[in-house]
Design a protein around this motif. Structure first.
Motif, mmCIF file in Angstrom:
data_model
loop_
_atom_site.group_PDB
_atom_site.id
_atom_site.type_symbol
_atom_site.label_atom_id
_atom_site.label_comp_id
_atom_site.label_asym_id
_atom_site.label_seq_id
_atom_site.Cartn_x
_atom_site.Cartn_y
_atom_site.Cartn_z
ATOM 1 N N ASP A 49 0.816 -1.216 0.000
ATOM 2 C CA ASP A 49 0.000 0.000 0.000
ATOM 3 C C ASP A 49 0.852 1.268 0.000
ATOM 4 O OD1 ASP A 49 0.908 0.037 2.616
ATOM 5 O OD2 ASP A 49 -1.072 -0.119 3.531
ATOM 6 N N GLN A 50 2.166 1.086 -0.191
ATOM 7 C CA GLN A 50 3.079 2.223 -0.313
ATOM 8 C C GLN A 50 4.052 1.937 -1.444
ATOM 9 O OE1 GLN A 50 5.015 2.465 3.488
ATOM 10 N NE2 GLN A 50 3.318 3.537 4.434
ATOM 11 N N ASP A 51 4.405 2.974 -2.172
ATOM 12 C CA ASP A 51 5.391 2.788 -3.230
ATOM 13 C C ASP A 51 6.787 2.577 -2.644
ATOM 14 O OD1 ASP A 51 3.520 3.042 -5.278
ATOM 15 O OD2 ASP A 51 3.798 5.206 -5.414
ATOM 16 N N TRP A 52 7.167 3.440 -1.694
ATOM 17 C CA TRP A 52 8.529 3.420 -1.140
ATOM 18 C C TRP A 52 8.504 3.299 0.376
ATOM 19 C CZ3 TRP A 52 13.016 3.194 -3.818
ATOM 20 C CH2 TRP A 52 12.938 3.411 -5.189
ATOM 21 N N ALA A 53 9.487 2.601 0.914
ATOM 22 C CA ALA A 53 9.660 2.528 2.360
ATOM 23 C C ALA A 53 10.052 3.905 2.880
ATOM 24 C CB ALA A 53 10.747 1.512 2.711
ATOM 25 N N PHE A 54 9.585 4.217 4.058
ATOM 26 C CA PHE A 54 9.823 5.530 4.663
ATOM 27 C C PHE A 54 11.300 5.748 4.985
ATOM 28 C CE2 PHE A 54 10.273 8.144 8.491
ATOM 29 C CZ PHE A 54 9.686 9.318 8.057
ATOM 30 N N CYS A 87 18.263 0.914 -1.007
ATOM 31 C CA CYS A 87 19.290 0.045 -0.431
ATOM 32 C C CYS A 87 20.648 0.449 -1.021
ATOM 33 C CB CYS A 87 18.954 -1.410 -0.741
ATOM 34 S SG CYS A 87 19.941 -2.583 0.186
ATOM 35 N N PRO A 88 21.166 1.596 -0.604
ATOM 36 C CA PRO A 88 22.412 2.086 -1.197
ATOM 37 C C PRO A 88 23.640 1.322 -0.700
ATOM 38 C CG PRO A 88 21.778 3.501 0.596
ATOM 39 C CD PRO A 88 20.673 2.487 0.439
ATOM 40 N N ARG A 89 24.690 1.404 -1.480
ATOM 41 C CA ARG A 89 25.975 0.847 -1.058
ATOM 42 C C ARG A 89 26.523 1.751 0.036
ATOM 43 N NH1 ARG A 89 31.551 1.256 -2.128
ATOM 44 N NH2 ARG A 89 32.562 -0.780 -2.193
ATOM 45 N N SER A 95 24.550 -5.992 2.800
ATOM 46 C CA SER A 95 24.161 -5.392 4.073
ATOM 47 C C SER A 95 23.001 -6.184 4.637
ATOM 48 C CB SER A 95 23.735 -3.926 3.889
ATOM 49 O OG SER A 95 22.523 -3.860 3.166
ATOM 50 N N MET A 96 22.859 -6.110 5.951
ATOM 51 C CA MET A 96 21.716 -6.758 6.589
ATOM 52 C C MET A 96 20.425 -6.154 6.050
ATOM 53 S SD MET A 96 21.048 -9.095 8.645
ATOM 54 C CE MET A 96 19.979 -9.720 9.902
ATOM 55 N N ARG A 97 20.435 -4.860 5.782
ATOM 56 C CA ARG A 97 19.237 -4.184 5.270
ATOM 57 C C ARG A 97 18.754 -4.841 3.970
ATOM 58 N NH1 ARG A 97 20.628 0.864 5.649
ATOM 59 N NH2 ARG A 97 19.348 1.255 7.460
ATOM 60 N N LEU A 98 19.662 -5.187 3.074
ATOM 61 C CA LEU A 98 19.282 -5.832 1.824
ATOM 62 C C LEU A 98 18.459 -7.084 2.100
ATOM 63 C CD1 LEU A 98 19.405 -6.362 -1.246
ATOM 64 C CD2 LEU A 98 21.613 -7.457 -0.847
ATOM 65 N N ILE A 110 18.740 -0.642 -5.668
ATOM 66 C CA ILE A 110 20.189 -0.586 -5.511
ATOM 67 C C ILE A 110 20.742 0.244 -6.667
ATOM 68 C CG2 ILE A 110 22.317 -1.932 -5.302
ATOM 69 C CD1 ILE A 110 20.473 -4.353 -4.554
ATOM 70 N N ALA A 111 21.061 1.505 -6.391
ATOM 71 C CA ALA A 111 21.628 2.373 -7.424
ATOM 72 C C ALA A 111 22.935 1.764 -7.923
ATOM 73 C CB ALA A 111 21.861 3.768 -6.865
ATOM 74 N N ASN A 112 23.166 1.864 -9.203
ATOM 75 C CA ASN A 112 24.399 1.347 -9.817
ATOM 76 C C ASN A 112 24.560 -0.158 -9.640
ATOM 77 O OD1 ASN A 112 25.127 4.031 -10.551
ATOM 78 N ND2 ASN A 112 25.864 4.332 -8.465
ATOM 79 N N LEU A 113 23.456 -0.877 -9.614
ATOM 80 C CA LEU A 113 23.517 -2.336 -9.460
ATOM 81 C C LEU A 113 24.397 -2.975 -10.524
ATOM 82 C CD1 LEU A 113 22.578 -4.915 -8.037
ATOM 83 C CD2 LEU A 113 20.537 -4.869 -9.482
ATOM 84 N N SER A 114 24.366 -2.432 -11.731
ATOM 85 C CA SER A 114 25.171 -2.994 -12.821
ATOM 86 C C SER A 114 26.670 -2.827 -12.586
ATOM 87 C CB SER A 114 24.781 -2.361 -14.156
ATOM 88 O OG SER A 114 24.998 -0.971 -14.109
#
Length: 134
Positions: A49-54, A87-89, A95-98, A110-114
Motif C-alpha cells: 500500500d506504499q510505493d517506497w519505504a519511509f 538500499c544504497p551501497r 548489508s543486513m538491510r538488503l 540498488i543504485a548502480n547495481l550494474s
C-alpha cells in the motif's frame, strides 16, 4: 493469490550455488552472507500500500524506529508495506538491510547495481532485481 518469490530472487550467477545444509531435522541452512530468522521471511509477497519505504539509509531524520521489540516490529512492517526500498551501497554492497528488504517481499532499489561486478551480491538475481527496479 500467493506468489512464491524467494527462489526467483537468488540464483547461480557468478559461481556455483552451494547446496543447502540440513543441520538438524527441519532446520535447513541456506548459504547467504547474512542469516534471517525463518519467521521474518514472508511466504508470499504481501499486498503493498506504499510505493517506497519511509526509511532512507543515511538520512537520520527517517530513523524513527526505537531500539525495542515494538520498534523492530514496526521497522519490518514498514518494509512489508512498501513496493520498493532504498538500499544504497555503504561500506560494501552486502548489508543486513538488503536481506531484511528481501525477507519482507520488497524490491531493493540498488543504485548502480550494474556496477557491482563479479563476486559482489553473487547470490542475488541481479537481472531480476534490475527488471523489478525499472
Amino acid at each position: 493469490e500467493c506468489q512464491a518469490w524467494l527462489e526467483d530472487v537468488f540464483l547461480e550467477e557468478d559461481f556455483p550455488w552451494p547446496s543447502p545444509m540440513e543441520c538438524a531435522p527441519g532446520a535447513t541452512v541456506y548459504p547467504i552472507s547474512f542469516g534471517i530468522p525463518l519467521e521474518d521471511i514472508v511466504e508470499c509477497v504481501p499486498k503493498k500500500d506504499q510505493d517506497w519505504a519511509f526509511l532512507i539509509p543515511g538520512k537520520h531524520s527517517t530513523y524513527i524506529f526505537p531500539m525495542s521489540y515494538q520498534g523492530e516490529v514496526e521497522y519490518k512492517r514498514m518494509y512489508r508495506r512498501a513496493q520498493y526500498a532504498d538500499c544504497p551501497r555503504k561500506s560494501g554492497w552486502e548489508s543486513m538491510r538488503l536481506y531484511e528488504i528481501l525477507a519482507a517481499g520488497t524490491v531493493p532499489y540498488i543504485a548502480n547495481l550494474s556496477d557491482t561486478g563479479p563476486g559482489k551480491l553473487a547470490f542475488l538475481n541481479k537481472r531480476l532485481v534490475s527488471q523489478l527496479m525499472s
